[in-house]
Design a protein around this motif. Structure first.
Motif, PDB file in Angstrom:
ATOM      1  N   LYS A 140       0.811  -1.215   0.000  1.00  0.00           N
ATOM      2  CA  LYS A 140       0.000   0.000   0.000  1.00  0.00           C
ATOM      3  C   LYS A 140       0.846   1.267   0.000  1.00  0.00           C
ATOM      4  N   PRO A 406      -2.212  -1.364  -5.423  1.00  0.00           N
ATOM      5  CA  PRO A 406      -1.959  -1.065  -4.011  1.00  0.00           C
ATOM      6  C   PRO A 406      -3.194  -1.184  -3.122  1.00  0.00           C
ATOM      7  N   HIS A 407      -4.373  -0.760  -3.617  1.00  0.00           N
ATOM      8  CA  HIS A 407      -5.564  -0.821  -2.772  1.00  0.00           C
ATOM      9  C   HIS A 407      -6.067  -2.254  -2.581  1.00  0.00           C
ATOM     10  N   GLY A 409      -3.997  -4.642  -1.657  1.00  0.00           N
ATOM     11  CA  GLY A 409      -3.025  -5.274  -0.769  1.00  0.00           C
ATOM     12  C   GLY A 409      -3.657  -5.977   0.408  1.00  0.00           C
ATOM     13  N   SER A 516       1.023   5.218  -2.331  1.00  0.00           N
ATOM     14  CA  SER A 516      -0.341   5.452  -1.892  1.00  0.00           C
ATOM     15  C   SER A 516      -0.313   6.156  -0.559  1.00  0.00           C
ATOM     16  N   SER A 520      -6.020   7.110   2.464  1.00  0.00           N
ATOM     17  CA  SER A 520      -6.833   6.885   1.289  1.00  0.00           C
ATOM     18  C   SER A 520      -8.281   6.709   1.688  1.00  0.00           C
ATOM     19  N   GLN A 524     -11.153   3.248  -1.845  1.00  0.00           N
ATOM     20  CA  GLN A 524      -9.874   2.751  -2.328  1.00  0.00           C
ATOM     21  C   GLN A 524      -9.421   1.546  -1.526  1.00  0.00           C
ATOM     22  N   GLU A 525      -9.822   1.479  -0.279  1.00  0.00           N
ATOM     23  CA  GLU A 525      -9.405   0.355   0.547  1.00  0.00           C
ATOM     24  C   GLU A 525     -10.052  -0.910   0.042  1.00  0.00           C
TER      25      GLU A 525
END
Length: 525
Positions: A140, A406-407, A409, A516, A520, A524-525
């Motif tokens: 992330k 990344p989101h 992860g 990132s 966020s 996005q998570e």
């Protein structure tokens, strides 16, 4: 002039792509927390005999201390990332560190087995939540220019911690002669980790709305499912598997509940673990490869310790030098492999295949063991492991996680850490059971041959001497068989590794991508 210059400025990459110092300190705290959890699990298992002797527990009853921790650890892993996102990584990590350290400080003072089992289970839950956060944070927060080094740090939980644990267990029980440090060792490490996390990570708000969306029915199925599976795997060898009603019921019920958990996760709009991402070739195939790789890695820790402990009478501190042959180089070799993977002409699949070939060579070297071997004869095999393990693990993680945003992860970290814990348990159980069965087979064959031979010699050994000779030789042969099977498995994984999709080397330029941000949005998570 200005009309030309302005677009160029607007299109320029961010000037600062590296995470700030405080964020890196927070990541270091997450890394220390993950290492603390790995050491807490493994050292407790290795030093169980000393803990049992100090507290006066029986062998069978005390064996549940390992099972309790392993069950708590595996139960926590699929759900850890979800709670970290919901409560914030900083808050959740600090709470779990507080629970883990507090229980560690109190456990050496407890003399009641039932209470100690409950505390060890809770400590496993708290420790199990910390390991997935390391990969989640690496994917992330870290930009591509240093992300591979973050994955190398995560790889240390599979290569460095298990082998360092042998030295630590021996140091506490035979070096300091104080078994209480088996549990107290995590107190200073956990306090340091908590300090770094508290200072380095941002104070994000709790996302309370996520609690209404979660798959609570699935979690109600998944928690007992994973716990029952751990009971079956960890106690199966001791209780002779399906000869025990407890193991049979645990395994059947655990698998049924697990199937229900996976089914609900697949169709739920807000799952704890997004199983659909396994449809990506490098994730589905890569995670299968990782699971089997964890079984193969038992050849570097379990087999030498089993041979030296049972045949030569070595204790943990005496076995530690060959474990450190693998452990200590990992502090450098993991990052060295990461640097290698940044080279444009390097194919990560080839590095993975080369690592598997070195591990196979280590197994075939260990297969040559005889009853006269001591720890010096394991140096070649352990050295091959020291180089092969980081090449295989870091390359595999790179190939698998390169297809992840990344989101995502959080979903990846939950999956891979659950597989890591399950693979370690299953590998130890399968290899131990295999050696048990092969040991019985070799003992029967040797006794048959001895019965024939005693009729033709005048100075035959006594029955007690004969049983001792047969026991030693059957153990040697069973360990050699395990080395052979694991070596062949490592070779069979090479074509699988080459089937993974090619991933080009990431751009090492620090301005290639911005990390990132920790804050966020929930979407996005």
């Amino acid at each position: 002039m200005s009309s030309v210059a302005l677009p160029a400025v607007a299109a320029a990459p961010p000037a600062k792509a590296k995470p700030p110092i405080r964020q890196m300190a927070g990541l270091a705290g997450i890394f220390l927390a993950a290492m603390m959890a790995g050491l807490n699990n493994r050292v407790g298992a290795l030093a169980l005999a000393d803990v049992r002797g100090a507290l006066g527990f029986g062998l069978d009853d005390a064996s549940w201390l390992n099972t309790a921790y392993a069950a708590g650890e595996l139960i926590a892993m699929p759900f850890s990332a979800w709670f970290a996102i919901t409560l914030s990584i900083r808050r959740f990590n600090l709470w779990m560190l507080g629970v883990c350290v507090g229980l560690a400080a109190a456990m050496p003072l407890i003399r009641d087995l039932d209470l100690l089992l409950a505390m060890r289970f809770l400590q496993g839950v708290a420790g199990g939540t910390t390991i997935p956060l390391l990969m989640m944070a690496a994917l992330k927060f870290l930009p591509p220019s240093i992300r591979l080094h973050g994955l190398a740090l995560y790889a240390l939980t599979a290569t460095f911690a298990p082998n360092l644990s042998t030295w630590l267990a021996g140091r506490w029980t035979d070096g300091m002669f104080d078994w209480r440090w088996v549990y107290w060792q995590v107190v200073p490490l956990g306090a340091l980790a908590a300090s770094l996390v508290a200072w380095g990570l941002p104070r994000d708000e709790v996302q309370a709305g996520r609690f209404r969306e979660a798959n609570w029915f699935g979690m109600a199925c998944g928690v007992p499912a994973l716990g029952l599976i751990v009971i079956a795997l960890d106690q199966g060898v001791r209780l002779d598997w399906f000869q025990s009603p407890l193991i049979t019921v645990s395994l059947v019920a655990g698998l049924a509940l697990l199937a229900l958990f996976l089914l609900t996760e697949w169709y739920h709009p807000a799952p704890f673990v997004k199983l659909q991402i396994l449809g990506r070739r490098n994730l589905g195939l890569g995670f299968t490869l990782f699971l089997l790789l964890l079984v193969v890695l038992t050849s570097g820790s379990l087999l030498p310790a089993h041979y030296l402990g049972n045949l030569q009478g070595y204790r943990a501190l005496q076995v530690a030098p060959i474990a450190l042959i693998i452990a200590l180089p990992q502090l450098v070799l993991g990052s060295a492999v990461a640097l290698l993977l940044y080279l444009k002409w390097v194919d990560a699949r080839g590095v993975l295949a080369a690592g598997l070939a070195l591990i196979a060579g280590a197994c075939f070297s260990g297969m040559q063991l005889t009853a006269d071997w001591n720890r010096d004869q394991f140096v070649i095999a352990q050295t091959l492991h020291a180089f092969g393990q980081p090449m295989a693990v870091v390359s595999m993680l790179f190939l698998a996680t390169s297809v992840v945003q990344p989101h995502e992860g959080a979903h990846v970290s939950g999956l891979i850490n659950t597989l890591r814990a399950f693979g370690s348990l299953a590998g130890a159980a399968l290899v131990t059971q295999f050696m048990t069965l092969r040991g019985r087979f070799h003992a029967e064959m040797l006794l048959d041959q001895a019965a024939i031979a005693t009729h033709s010699i005048t100075d035959a050994p006594s029955p007690a001497q004969l049983m001792g000779i047969v026991g030693r030789q059957s153990l040697v042969l069973s360990v050699g068989d395990a080395y052979l099977v694991l070596g062949v498995l490592a070779l069979l994984l090479i074509p699988v590794a080459l089937k993974l999709t090619y991933v080009p080397a990431p751009n090492p330029s620090p301005t290639s991508a911005a990390p990132s941000t920790p804050s966020s949005s929930p979407s996005q998570e």
